[in-house]
Design an enzyme around this catalytic site. Structure first.
Site, PDB file in Angstrom:
ATOM      1  N   TYR A 122      51.726  -9.372 -25.535  1.00  0.00           N
ATOM      2  CA  TYR A 122      50.621  -8.756 -25.628  1.00  0.00           C
ATOM      3  C   TYR A 122      49.338  -9.579 -24.532  1.00  0.00           C
ATOM      4  CZ  TYR A 122      45.021  -6.999 -26.735  1.00  0.00           C
ATOM      5  OH  TYR A 122      44.285  -6.356 -26.492  1.00  0.00           O
ATOM      6  N   GLU A 210      44.395  -3.703 -21.470  1.00  0.00           N
ATOM      7  CA  GLU A 210      45.512  -3.888 -22.514  1.00  0.00           C
ATOM      8  C   GLU A 210      46.711  -3.674 -22.218  1.00  0.00           C
ATOM      9  OE1 GLU A 210      44.343  -4.092 -26.777  1.00  0.00           O
ATOM     10  OE2 GLU A 210      45.011  -2.657 -26.366  1.00  0.00           O
TER      11      GLU A 210
END
Length: 400
Positions: A122, A210
């Site tokens: 992530y 993101e």
């Protein structure tokens, strides 16, 4: 302003960020053409069909499917296009109405040929306003909700802050790669990935990038499999190409309409409609509504140049909300004259007609005395107030 995955990836490509390749389509026929094109380019019949909506968790609602051949691809494309996709992030969550899928992304199977050997990370970049620095948040727990990871295993979430005067430095990128446990070629590729991703963040005037998941493949290459991109709306004037990517069908229809009239409007879940000039006063008005036992139904800033036409449109937008039980108008007459706003309220009331909910008007500042007289002598079911506490007391009274 939020972007679709395929739009965000198109920006990443311009900055040299490696991505999961794919093509967007808005019809079954176009999507199948793109599937055939992708199959020829990759030499594989495997493809991932992804719904394009402004919400995360698409896979949980059936909006991301792996097709192993052409027939499966057509089936998934037909099922996903036009569906009302419900995810934890769409309005109302999994129990809400969801969002209609108008476009899909036909993408390569980035995990081939060895799914088990791939590793997901992530990575996101955003502004930490408390520290006044951009921060790269990263974790080895890719493909998962980062909020859940932060709550359950906070030691697995790392933050690398970027000094705004120095900008991205080699040690910043190396810190990210170290925290993700990389070495060798994968380490080098991750540092390059972070450099380019940060350049895209700055260059596009982003509020958030993101990448979840960011994929480490068996050949040690690093690619962005998914991409959530949010652009700072205040910078769109200098990002014409990105501004043209706006998809108003993904936004609240009432908020889009309000913007067309020059109104700053945000829908909320309460029972007291607000019409205020100035963001600070609007926030204070929302606070006083809560202290009076009500809940704000909206944030609405008519701006410093409110005229009768704009006030009427603001009225109409507020009254569309069936949950509104009262409307509080709180105007401080600095640039805008209070009597002009008062006349707008009276004209709007007469033009709209049968308004069922009580209206409380507080006007202070330039020509406030004239404005109060206009309201009081209008013969309409509108109550005026002078002090903010007085307006709050009237709100409490009409709600009880």
């Amino acid at each position: 302003m939020n972007l679709h995955e395929y739009q965000g990836k198109s920006i990443l490509v311009k900055y040299g960020v490696p991505i999961q390749n794919g093509y967007a389509a808005d019809s079954v026929e176009e999507a199948m053409t793109k599937y055939d094109q992708l199959a020829e380019e990759t030499g594989s019949k495997f493809a991932v069909i992804k719904a394009q909506i402004h919400a995360g968790g698409r896979g949980k609602g059936g909006g991301v499917k792996l097709a192993k051949n052409r027939d499966e691809a057509k089936e998934h494309i037909s099922n996903i296009l036009g569906m009302q996709l419900k995810t934890p992030q769409t309005p109302g969550g999994m129990e809400g109405p969801g969002k209609k899928v108008n476009k899909i992304l036909v993408a390569e199977d980035a995990y081939a040929p060895d799914f088990a050997a791939c590793k997901e990370y992530y990575i996101s970049i955003l502004m930490d306003r408390g520290r006044k620095q951009n921060v790269i948040i990263h974790s080895t727990q890719g493909g998962m909700d980062i909020e859940a990871v932060a709550e359950e295993t906070p030691h697995l979430v790392h933050k690398t802050y970027i000094d705004p005067e120095l900008g991205m430095q080699p040690f910043n990128a190396r810190e990210v790669a170290f925290n993700l446990g990389l070495s060798g070629l994968a380490f080098k590729n991750m540092t390059k990935f972070i450099y380019k991703l940060y350049a895209a963040y700055l260059g596009a005037d982003s509020a958030l990038i993101e990448i979840n998941p960011c994929l480490h493949k068996p050949d040690d290459s690093i690619i962005a499999v998914d991409c959530k991109f949010s652009i700072d709306g205040n910078a769109l004037y200098r990002q014409k190409e990105i501004a043209a990517m706006r998809d108003v069908t993904e936004e609240d229809a009432t908020e889009v309409e309000a913007q067309s009239y020059g109104l700053n409007f945000v829908n909320l879940d309460g029972n007291v409609g607000c019409m205020v000039n100035g963001a600070g006063l609007a926030m204070a008005t929302m606070d006083i509504i809560k202290l009076s036992g009500g809940e704000p139904a909206n944030f609405l800033d008519v701006g410093g140049t409110a005229d009768a036409a704009r006030v009427e449109q603001a009225f109409r937008i507020i009254l569309r909300d069936p949950n509104v039980e009262a409307i509080l108008i709180n105007i401080f007459g600095g640039i805008v004259r209070c009597d002009r706003v008062a006349q707008g309220v009276v004209d709007a009331y007469k033009n709209i007609g049968d308004i069922k909910v009580p209206i409380i008007v507080r006007l202070q500042g330039t020509n406030a005395d004239i404005a109060k007289k206009l309201i009081d002598e209008s013969g309409l079911n509108v109550r005026s107030a002078v002090a903010l506490q007085e307006a709050a007391d009237v709100v409490k009274e009409v709600l009880s």
